[in-house]
Design an enzyme around this catalytic site. Sequence first.
Site, PDB file in Angstrom:
ATOM      1  N   ASP A 108     -57.815  40.015 -34.877  1.00  0.00           N
ATOM      2  CA  ASP A 108     -59.283  40.471 -35.132  1.00  0.00           C
ATOM      3  C   ASP A 108     -60.191  39.377 -35.587  1.00  0.00           C
ATOM      4  O   ASP A 108     -59.753  38.275 -35.945  1.00  0.00           O
ATOM      5  CB  ASP A 108     -59.094  41.764 -35.820  1.00  0.00           C
ATOM      6  CG  ASP A 108     -58.510  41.553 -37.212  1.00  0.00           C
ATOM      7  OD1 ASP A 108     -59.152  40.644 -38.006  1.00  0.00           O
ATOM      8  OD2 ASP A 108     -57.706  42.269 -37.811  1.00  0.00           O
ATOM      9  N   LYS A 109     -61.585  39.602 -35.600  1.00  0.00           N
ATOM     10  CA  LYS A 109     -62.576  38.763 -36.132  1.00  0.00           C
ATOM     11  C   LYS A 109     -62.259  38.164 -37.299  1.00  0.00           C
ATOM     12  O   LYS A 109     -62.553  36.856 -37.652  1.00  0.00           O
ATOM     13  CB  LYS A 109     -63.871  39.375 -35.882  1.00  0.00           C
ATOM     14  CG  LYS A 109     -64.994  38.365 -36.182  1.00  0.00           C
ATOM     15  CD  LYS A 109     -66.397  39.114 -36.125  1.00  0.00           C
ATOM     16  CE  LYS A 109     -67.616  38.117 -36.133  1.00  0.00           C
ATOM     17  NZ  LYS A 109     -68.740  38.818 -36.345  1.00  0.00           N
TER      18      LYS A 109
END
Length: 281
Positions: A119-120
Amino acid sequence: MMIKNKMQQEFEERDESQPIRLNKFLAESGICSRREADRLIETGMVTVDGQKATQGMKILSSQQILVNGKKIAREKEMILLAVNKPVGIVCTTEKKWGKNNIEEFLHYPKRIFSIGRLDKDSEGLLLMTNNGEIFNKIMRAGNYHEKEYEVTVDRAVTPEFLKKMAEGVPILDTVTRKCQVRKTGKRSFHIILTQGLNRQIRRMCEALGYRVAKLKRIRIMNIELGDLKTGEYRDVTPEEMEALYRQIKSSSNLPEADRKERGRKSESENRRTTKNNRISQ
């Protein structure tokens, strides 16, 4: 002359004279995984000889395949990279993220995509390839392949917390699979997962009253992040690729539910065959 490993040989020695499923062709062209290829076909983004493609269709390599109007061809040489993804980069090829998507960030000269995601807000090891056939074999939870992470949380890691993380935590209408967890510092631990639910580690920690401050993946199966610097990438070595091939050779491309259903059908068919043989004797 460099001796190629079995994974590379299988990728590069494909018979292009035979019809092939369109989703497999797209996967072998470095576009995406078969699953993502099905989505592209379903949304009308793929054409074959000027006609809108349909699910399940077979094509020849000599036909004109377009995705979003761009001509697609099978890659001749297999690519497998180990990337140290920085925080803030998104594991997608969608253009809306601009330079924050992994494809634009790496600016690699050939079309590749990530095997799974981080994820980011997470960082660390990401594998990128043009071989869509190995995607599911590595990522399917039913294959029980390991992924290891370093995690820092917002308060002290207790024996009770470690025990609950290891035994399984209720998230996303299920209970996470048992895993290996060990404390590495006052507020840090290592965890080895064999599944990959959406934001799994963050959700597990939140369910137990913790918040993840830092999450870094350091290993996928036999491939380690090592001293690769943030934002840089390297070719996976022939030795690593050979070891990876041995591990995924017998792995399934199917989702766990489909594999179990196929197993049940096979078992049922075997019982019927055995019964019929007994009757005929």
